[in-house]
Each structure stands twice: as structure tokens, then as C-alpha cells.
Design an enzyme around this catalytic site. Structure first.
Site, PDB file in Angstrom:
ATOM      1  N   GLU A 112       5.388 -11.437  15.278  1.00  0.00           N
ATOM      2  CA  GLU A 112       6.336 -12.180  16.125  1.00  0.00           C
ATOM      3  C   GLU A 112       6.862 -13.434  15.415  1.00  0.00           C
ATOM      4  O   GLU A 112       8.036 -13.792  15.537  1.00  0.00           O
ATOM      5  CB  GLU A 112       5.636 -12.585  17.436  1.00  0.00           C
ATOM      6  CG  GLU A 112       6.521 -13.289  18.442  1.00  0.00           C
ATOM      7  CD  GLU A 112       7.706 -12.434  18.871  1.00  0.00           C
ATOM      8  OE1 GLU A 112       7.501 -11.455  19.581  1.00  0.00           O
ATOM      9  OE2 GLU A 112       8.853 -12.748  18.477  1.00  0.00           O
ATOM     10  N   LYS A 122      14.729 -11.693   7.297  1.00  0.00           N
ATOM     11  CA  LYS A 122      14.581 -11.647   8.759  1.00  0.00           C
ATOM     12  C   LYS A 122      15.532 -10.624   9.382  1.00  0.00           C
ATOM     13  O   LYS A 122      15.143  -9.887  10.291  1.00  0.00           O
ATOM     14  CB  LYS A 122      14.818 -13.040   9.338  1.00  0.00           C
ATOM     15  CG  LYS A 122      13.694 -14.023   8.977  1.00  0.00           C
ATOM     16  CD  LYS A 122      14.107 -15.440   9.294  1.00  0.00           C
ATOM     17  CE  LYS A 122      12.994 -16.437   9.027  1.00  0.00           C
ATOM     18  NZ  LYS A 122      13.481 -17.827   9.057  1.00  0.00           N
ATOM     19  N   VAL A 145      10.132 -13.849  12.420  1.00  0.00           N
ATOM     20  CA  VAL A 145      11.583 -14.006  12.636  1.00  0.00           C
ATOM     21  C   VAL A 145      11.816 -15.002  13.761  1.00  0.00           C
ATOM     22  O   VAL A 145      11.227 -14.886  14.842  1.00  0.00           O
ATOM     23  CB  VAL A 145      12.248 -12.656  13.024  1.00  0.00           C
ATOM     24  CG1 VAL A 145      13.747 -12.835  13.238  1.00  0.00           C
ATOM     25  CG2 VAL A 145      11.983 -11.604  11.971  1.00  0.00           C
ATOM     26  N   ASP A 150      15.872 -15.873   2.846  1.00  0.00           N
ATOM     27  CA  ASP A 150      14.979 -15.909   4.012  1.00  0.00           C
ATOM     28  C   ASP A 150      15.653 -15.229   5.211  1.00  0.00           C
ATOM     29  O   ASP A 150      15.050 -14.378   5.868  1.00  0.00           O
ATOM     30  CB  ASP A 150      14.637 -17.378   4.323  1.00  0.00           C
ATOM     31  CG  ASP A 150      13.773 -17.529   5.553  1.00  0.00           C
ATOM     32  OD1 ASP A 150      12.560 -17.256   5.455  1.00  0.00           O
ATOM     33  OD2 ASP A 150      14.306 -17.891   6.620  1.00  0.00           O
ATOM     34  N   GLY A 201       9.331 -24.708  11.865  1.00  0.00           N
ATOM     35  CA  GLY A 201       8.490 -25.854  12.223  1.00  0.00           C
ATOM     36  C   GLY A 201       7.098 -25.388  12.595  1.00  0.00           C
ATOM     37  O   GLY A 201       6.886 -24.246  13.005  1.00  0.00           O
ATOM     38  N   GLY A 234       9.299 -30.126   7.517  1.00  0.00           N
ATOM     39  CA  GLY A 234       8.458 -28.916   7.474  1.00  0.00           C
ATOM     40  C   GLY A 234       9.206 -27.646   7.822  1.00  0.00           C
ATOM     41  O   GLY A 234       8.604 -26.652   8.223  1.00  0.00           O
TER      42      GLY A 234
HETATM   43  N1  HSE Z   1      12.285 -21.799   6.094  1.00  0.00           N
HETATM   44  C1  HSE Z   1      12.358 -21.042   7.312  1.00  0.00           C
HETATM   45  C2  HSE Z   1      13.545 -21.546   8.122  1.00  0.00           C
HETATM   46  C3  HSE Z   1      11.092 -21.207   8.066  1.00  0.00           C
HETATM   47  O1  HSE Z   1      14.045 -22.628   7.796  1.00  0.00           O
HETATM   48  O2  HSE Z   1      13.986 -20.888   9.041  1.00  0.00           O
HETATM   49  C4  HSE Z   1      10.945 -20.324   9.269  1.00  0.00           C
HETATM   50  O3  HSE Z   1      10.949 -18.975   8.917  1.00  0.00           O
END
Ligand code: HSE
Length: 406
Positions: free
Chosen positions: A124, A200, A127, A196, A303, A182
Site C-alpha cells: 500500500e 508507481k 504508491v 519514481d 513523508g 524528508g
Molecule cells: N520521493 C517520493 C516522492 C517519496 O517524493 O513522492 C514517496 O514515494
């Protein structure tokens, strides 16, 4: 007492420990018994940390402990997370992960391994950070034929684009802020180059298609080529610029097999588009079902605590389904992809003023946009295929180009 282990005591792993500590009574009620973190696996020691005495360095201690039923994998990356997850599943221990790279690369294999060992591989948190999206797709949308997914799936770039658009903050400054908060990946290239978001959307498209959409087959463009001038034109057009991840059922091949297409790219969105108001670290995802129509999911996409909360939601589900593998729509077969060059869109592009006549000849019908940027102007095209636009783009020197979503 349910005993669990956390692999990786970084941002998300320490968040999992915090969620379990802060909401321990609620979680105990929902599971039917208390949940305790028995081990934390990390290469480092954490002197002075409340978990100091639970830190172990050998995965064997965890996978060979019969008391451990559930493992949270919050390490990130392929290895050693892949090996550790396999070891855990082979021992019948469920794995709950936030690791989109591993899910995108080896999801179906790990799901099969979990089913073989009567446990679960849950993702979960992989994504949309804290947004419930995997579980709704697997359960609430199960009666639907899912046809399209459009989303903002990367919190870091959405935060950056919002700050650049609203405050005019410079790219490097806003990237540093996202890292400090973060949100960013260890290597921010994965965020800003769109990798990234590509992983996803590959995961979501795999659930949509019920088959494996490889992230290498997702056409991916990041935000690194966007400039302050692009935001001036967007502002003039009453549009925003968002990094969109999109996947859809494209049609069928000559044998009647369904084909899908997926991409990640910055897009201009009209102010009236619901995704144009999704700002800062928030993500949002539209999923279109054939009978239900569009549904939208919204929340914090990155986060520590939002993502950790999603991991713990999987822990609770696993605890409630001990010895039973919950159904997942994603099967271990490869999907047939269509050519994204055949998809149709409008495009915005910028050229030097001296090339204006050439562009008009080349495209025929264009809408000119002046945003007061010296020596250049912008244009909006009519709907055309990616292929047609790419052919015309070779003929005239463009200063930039962005796709436009209706
Ligand atoms: N680096 C990713 C983002 C973290 O900024 O969405 C969460 O998957």
C-alpha cells in the site's frame, strides 16, 4: 501479542515504529491484540534511541524467529531488500513494504511466493505515500474494468513545481527544501527525472491490467527542462504545470489482446482541472472504471508518518488474515503495450520570434501566446499524435515544449 520486525531504520522505518507506538491502543483494538516491534534490522547502531536494544544486524535472527509473523520492509532499493523479502515469505512471514522499486521490479514474483507460503506481500505504501490506493483498486474497484489512471504520484516534484509556480523559488533551493522535509529519494534524480513516478504508474497499471506493466515500458520525462519562462506562459494561459503519470487501456492488437500505454511527463493543466489544485506534497490519483466512471484519491504522497501509516495499515490487514493470502489483481504475465507515439494530445511550445513564420507554415493552425518573454513567443497546437508532433519538432528549433491535458 503480535510481534513484528522492521527492516531499515531510516525515515519510513522509524515512522513505522512511531505509528505503532503512538496509536498502540487503536491498533491493538483493530487487530484484537497488541502489536510490538521485536526487532529493527539496520547496518547501524542507534545508541540512546528507544529502539537501541532491538537493533539486529543479521536477517537470520528475524526470519528464523517463529514469534515474528509480519515484517515491514522499509529499506528501499532492490538488494538486499529482494533477498530479505524472499527469505521472509519462504518462512511464511508476511511482508509489508514501502519499496516501489522492488515492487515495480519483482512484485508478481513476490506475490506468487507469498501465495505459495500462505502469507501476504503488501505494498500500500509503495504508491501515493499515505493515500489508500492499492487496497481500493484490489477490493472496491474489483467489479470494474479499469480503463485509465491519471495522477500526480511524486510528492517531491509536486512540492517543487508548486513552490516554483507560486513563489518563483529557484530549482536548486526548492529541491533542497524537499530533501530537508524528508520527501525526496536518497538520489533525487529518481524524483526529478520522473523515474519514481514511472515505477508507481507501472504498479498501478499492473493492477489496472491485472498483468505486469514493466516500468521500462513507461515513457518517462522529468521536470529538469522546465524553466521560469514556462511558468510565465502557463500563468498567462491560466494553467498550471504538473508532473502527470498516466496509464490507459489503448485498444487491442490484431489477435484481440488488450494493449496499454503508460507515460510520465510534465503537462499543462487548465485551472478548472481537479489535478491543477493539487499542491505541495499532496498526490492525487484518478481511476476510471467502465461502469463507475472516475474516482479520485487524494492525500500526502510522501513523508515519514503518512507513508509509515500506510505500511501499518498493511500490518493490520496481515494480522487479521493470518494463514490466508488476500487476493491481488496483479498476475505474473506480461501485458501487451501499445506505442505511445500513436496517442493524441495538444502541445505547447516556445520558439524564437524569427522562427514564428516557419512554425506557422509547419503546423497550420496554432494559437499564439505572448507572456512578455523577450525575443520569443509560445504556441498551442491542435490535437495531434505524438508522432506527428515529433516529426514537426525536428523542423523548427524549439526552446521548450510541454504536453497539454484537457
Ligand atoms: N520521493 C517520493 C516522492 C517519496 O517524493 O513522492 C514517496 O514515494
Amino acid at each position: 501479542m503480535k510481534k513484528i520486525a522492521v527492516l531499515g531504520y531510516g525515515n519510513i522505518g522509524s515512522g513505522v515504529v512511531e505509528v505503532i507506538r503512538r496509536n498502540q491502543d487503536i491498533i491493538a483494538k483493530r487487530v484484537g491484540e497488541a502489536v510490538e516491534v521485536k526487532y529493527v534490522l539496520d547496518l547501524r547502531d542507534f545508541p540512546g534511541d528507544p529502539m537501541e536494544h532491538k537493533v539486529v544486524h543479521d536477517i537470520g535472527t528475524i526470519v528464523n524467529d517463529p514469534e515474528i509473523e509480519i515484517i515491514c520492509e522499509t529499506m528501499g532499493g532492490n538488494e538486499p531488500a529482494f533477498t530479505f523479502s524472499k527469505k521472509a515469505l519462504e518462512q511464511g512471514k508476511s511482508v509489508c513494504t514501502s519499496n516501489k522499486e522492488l515492487v515495480a521490479n519483482h512484485g508478481p514474483e513476490l506475490l506468487e511466493l507469498a501465495a505459495k507460503n500462505h502469507c501476504n506481500y503488501m505494498f500500500e505504501a509503495s504508491v501515493g505515500g499515505g493515500i489508500p490506493i492499492i487496497r481500493p483498486m484490489n477490493t472496491a474497484l474489483a467489479p470494474e474494468k479499469m480503463e485509465a489512471i491519471t495522477g500526480i504520484l511524486n510528492g517531491t516534484t509536486n512540492y517543487m513545481l508548486t513552490e516554483m509556480e507560486q513563489k518563483g523559488t529557484a530549482y536548486e533551493d526548492v529541491l533542497r527544501q524537499a530533501q530537508e522535509l524528508g520527501y525526496a529519494e536518497r538520489n533525487p534524480e529518481a524524483d526529478v527525472e520522473g523515474y519514481d513516478a514511472g515505477r508507481k504508474i507501472a504498479i498501478l497499471c499492473s493492477l489496472m491490467a491485472g498483468k505486469n506493466v514493466k516500468y521500462e515500458d513507461v515513457y518517462t520525462e522529468g521536470i529538469t527542462k522546465l524553466t521560469a519562462a514556462d511558468f510565465k506562459y502557463a500563468n498567462k494561459l491560466n494553467m498550471s504545470i504538473k508532473l502527470l503519470a498516466m496509464g490507459k487501456l489503448a485498444g487491442a492488437d490484431e489477435n484481440g489482446e488488450e494493449t496499454y500505454v503508460a507515460m510520465v511527463a510534465p503537462c499543462m493543466l487548465a485551472a478548472s482541472h481537479p489535478l491543477s489544485t493539487v499542491n505541495e506534497v499532496f498526490n492525487a490519483i484518478f481511476v476510471k472504471g467502465n461502469l463507475l466512471g472516475e474516482t479520485m484519491y487524494y492525500g500526502k504522497g510522501a513523508g515519514k508518518l503518512p507513508t509509515a501509516s500506510a505500511v501499518v495499515s498493511d500490518v493490520i490487514d496481515c494480522a487479521r488474515h493470518k494463514g490466508e493470502t488476500m487476493p491481488c489483481l496483479w498476475k505474473n504475465e506480461n501485458v501487451k503495450m501499445a506505442d505511445m507515439m500513436d496517442t493524441r494530445k495538444r502541445f505547447f511550445f516556445r520558439i524564437k520570434l524569427e522562427d514564428a513564420a516557419k512554425a506557422a507554415d509547419l503546423f497550420g493552425s496554432l494559437a499564439r501566446v505572448d507572456a512578455g518573454v523577450t525575443g520569443e513567443c509560445g504556441y498551442l497546437t491542435e490535437m495531434m499524435t505524438e508522432r506527428t508532433f515529433a516529426e514537426k519538432q525536428k523542423e523548427v528549433a524549439m526552446l521548450g515544449r510541454i504536453r497539454v491535458e484537457a
